[in-house]
Design a protein around this motif. Structure first.
Motif, mmCIF file in Angstrom:
data_model
loop_
_atom_site.group_PDB
_atom_site.id
_atom_site.type_symbol
_atom_site.label_atom_id
_atom_site.label_comp_id
_atom_site.label_asym_id
_atom_site.label_seq_id
_atom_site.Cartn_x
_atom_site.Cartn_y
_atom_site.Cartn_z
ATOM 1 N N PHE A 137 14.216 18.994 19.510
ATOM 2 C CA PHE A 137 15.417 19.130 20.343
ATOM 3 C C PHE A 137 15.333 18.237 21.579
ATOM 4 O O PHE A 137 16.311 17.568 21.954
ATOM 5 N N ILE A 138 14.163 18.196 22.238
ATOM 6 C CA ILE A 138 13.993 17.343 23.416
ATOM 7 C C ILE A 138 14.121 15.870 23.032
ATOM 8 O O ILE A 138 14.752 15.076 23.734
ATOM 9 N N ILE A 154 17.724 14.947 22.648
ATOM 10 C CA ILE A 154 18.417 14.791 23.938
ATOM 11 C C ILE A 154 18.066 13.451 24.569
ATOM 12 O O ILE A 154 18.934 12.715 25.054
ATOM 13 N N ARG A 166 25.081 14.079 32.490
ATOM 14 C CA ARG A 166 24.670 15.062 33.496
ATOM 15 C C ARG A 166 24.328 16.409 32.859
ATOM 16 O O ARG A 166 23.351 17.049 33.226
ATOM 17 N N SER A 167 25.106 16.821 31.876
ATOM 18 C CA SER A 167 24.852 18.110 31.228
ATOM 19 C C SER A 167 23.562 18.075 30.405
ATOM 20 O O SER A 167 22.781 19.034 30.411
ATOM 21 N N SER A 168 23.335 16.953 29.694
ATOM 22 C CA SER A 168 22.111 16.855 28.903
ATOM 23 C C SER A 168 20.879 16.798 29.795
ATOM 24 O O SER A 168 19.839 17.373 29.465
ATOM 25 N N ALA A 220 20.677 18.213 32.716
ATOM 26 C CA ALA A 220 20.503 19.576 33.218
ATOM 27 C C ALA A 220 19.811 20.449 32.179
ATOM 28 O O ALA A 220 18.927 21.264 32.506
ATOM 29 N N THR A 221 20.182 20.282 30.897
ATOM 30 C CA THR A 221 19.528 21.041 29.833
ATOM 31 C C THR A 221 18.056 20.685 29.718
ATOM 32 O O THR A 221 17.187 21.566 29.604
ATOM 33 N N LEU A 222 17.756 19.387 29.759
ATOM 34 C CA LEU A 222 16.371 18.945 29.690
ATOM 35 C C LEU A 222 15.569 19.468 30.878
ATOM 36 O O LEU A 222 14.424 19.914 30.726
ATOM 37 N N SER A 223 16.159 19.438 32.062
ATOM 38 C CA SER A 223 15.465 19.926 33.252
ATOM 39 C C SER A 223 15.219 21.425 33.169
ATOM 40 O O SER A 223 14.180 21.917 33.616
ATOM 41 N N THR A 224 16.167 22.161 32.608
ATOM 42 C CA THR A 224 15.970 23.605 32.449
ATOM 43 C C THR A 224 14.813 23.904 31.511
ATOM 44 O O THR A 224 13.992 24.798 31.768
ATOM 45 N N ILE A 225 14.720 23.157 30.425
ATOM 46 C CA ILE A 225 13.603 23.355 29.490
ATOM 47 C C ILE A 225 12.268 23.048 30.166
ATOM 48 O O ILE A 225 11.290 23.807 30.047
#
Length: 506
Positions: free
Chosen positions: A21-22, A25, A32-34, A36-41
């Motif tokens: 998944f990473i 991405i 920006r959304s991707s 943010a998702t990567l940073s959350t992980i």
């Protein structure tokens, strides 16, 4: 079934899909959304490290100017770490039944009073609105920065710093400013490296880009901030005496000073000069044999600077333009004087409105439409260029930045905090641990220089309060509170020998 094999299979069952998944991405377009998702992980994966090293990360983040651009409002990293450390301190207080912060009632009362004034003003002047969160008003970020600065003191004061780790934490606090140099290096490297602005602060590169595009003096502000941080760190861990008595440290400071001036800001050199003069006095070196050679060296350096100034880069000339007797490029001098005149005209224009903010300040809430109209009017030359700065609350003046938004009550609360903070820093420098004396003296000198600069040259409470609370909180954490003069030992009791029934006493 083997427990170790089962654990390995479970790890692979989680890690492999997550890695795919990473990779998906990263391989796609980084929106920006991707991001943010990567940073959350990454945040979730690093959560154990964050829970263990949250306090050193807080100290490191204080001077990095890093912003979390994918979060609403783009908060700074130090604000996020302040919230985490404060929350963990309160949680430990609930679980372990121990004090969450080092007790010091004067500091606490001053900061809570200031925070109360800020909240009351915000409630009566349009609320705390942030356009990034969907509000129709702007200016709320300044409220959040002030409140985060207040909470930041308690975050620092939530954990003691061991004496043997004091130099490490002080270096971590100041040398984190080296991150600012990365902003200008990325800008100079070119567009292929602009993706790195997701990590490094972009504001310093923006200053260079704006000044160059406008045909003004190019300001490499990131280099100036990084060099200043290095100079302050060197004096914090070695002291004034330790720097001037070691030739390599003195040469390093002399090499860093031109880099500090590359930002083109006069206040940078003024702050460095004020800090060193105050530190010289605090250490009492004016009473020693070092005073005559240091004074002579300063005079010779200034004399050599006079013929060299016209050959220096324009940004350095601009930073030196406040010194008398220097032959500065006329264009550079005009740019510096125009900046000063711009501020003076703005302050004169504000004078008639000052009395109406005596009891209740203006606050920061502002309609986005009003701000847009003000900027558009200025661009069309219908109003002076400083009008948009007045509307947005960017007064380029420390006292006005306190009085206009928060009135007399806010000004008194801020003055009370400054007085209490300087007294606490003095007590720690006077009566603190002998091993921390050099650091405590520098913190007192640096804090005093920042206060003088805030009231006398340039300042803004929304961007400077967290600097003050961070320095004070660092001192409190190093000294485990505010030190006091040790009580005088009781005299030995007088022992009388003999009879007390009227007989002789020997």
């Amino acid at each position: 079934m083997n427990t170790a094999a089962l654990r390995t299979l479970m790890i692979y069952a989680i890690v492999l899909p997550l890695a795919v998944f990473i990779g998906w991405i990263v391989a796609g377009d980084m929106t920006r959304s991707s991001f943010a998702t990567l940073s959350t992980i990454i945040f979730v994966l690093l959560l154990p490290v964050l829970l263990k090293f949250h306090y050193p990360i807080l100290v490191f983040s204080w001077n990095t100017f890093i912003t979390i651009f994918f979060l609403p409002g783009q908060p700074s990293l130090w604000m996020i770490m302040t919230a985490i450390n404060f929350g963990l301190a309160v949680l430990n207080r609930i679980i372990q039944k121990r004090p969450a912060f080092f007790p010091n009632p004067p500091i606490t009362m001053a900061l809570l009073t200031l925070g109360a004034v800020v909240l009351v003003t915000a409630g009566l002047r349009g609320g705390i609105g942030v356009q990034a969160l969907g509000s129709s008003t702007v200016g709320g970020k300044s409220y959040y920065m002030i409140l985060a600065g207040i909470v930041g003191y308690f975050a620092f004061a939530s954990q003691p710093i061991p004496v043997d780790r004091a130099r490490f934490y002080v270096m971590l606090f100041f040398l984190s400013g080296l991150v600012t140099a990365g902003s200008n290096l990325i800008y100079l490297a070119g567009e292929p490296f602009y993706i790195l602005f997701a990590i490094f602060p972009v504001s310093f590169a923006a200053v260079q880009a704006v000044t160059e595009s406008a045909g003004q003096v190019s300001r490499i502000a990131g280099f100036g901030a990084a060099a200043s941080a290095s100079i302050f760190c060197l004096f914090a861990v070695s002291g004034f005496r330790g720097v001037v008595t070691k030739w390599w440290r003195l040469l390093l400071v002399l090499a860093l000073l031109p880099l500090a001036a590359m930002g083109g800001y006069r206040t940078t050199l003024i702050l460095i000069g004020l800090t060193l003069v105050i530190l010289f006095l605090v250490e009492g070196l004016w009473k020693t044999s070092l005073f005559p050679p240091i004074l002579l060296a300063a005079l010779i350096s200034f004399a050599l600077l006079i013929p060299l100034t016209p050959h220096l880069p324009n940004s350095i000339q601009r930073a030196l333009s406040f010194l008398p007797g220097l032959k500065v490029n006329p264009m550079v001098r005009y740019d510096a004087e125009a900046s000063t005149q711009w501020r003076v005209l703005m302050w004169k224009a504000m004078q008639p409105d000052l009395p109406k903010y005596l009891w209740l300040g203006k606050g920061y809430a502002l309609s986005a439409t009003d701000l847009y109209l003000a900027e558009a009017t200025v661009r069309r030359n219908r109003l002076p260029s400083y009008y948009s700065a007045i509307v947005s609350g960017n007064y380029h003046n420390g006292p006005l930045s306190v009085y206009v938004p928060f009135g007399a009550f806010g000004s008194l609360a801020f003055l009370a905090f400054i007085c209490v903070a300087m007294r606490s820093l003095y007590l720690n420098a006077r009566w603190g641990n002998e091993h921390l004396r050099t650091i405590n003296r520098f913190l007192l000198a640096y804090f005093t220089a920042r206060v003088v600069l805030f009231f006398g040259a340039f300042g803004a409470i929304s961007t400077d309060l967290y600097v003050f609370t961070g320095l004070l909180g660092l001192s409190v954490a190093l000294n485990r509170g505010v030190c006091r003069k040790p009580a005088a030992p009781l005299p030995d009791p007088v022992r009388l020998r003999g009879a007390f029934d009227g007989g002789a006493v020997q």
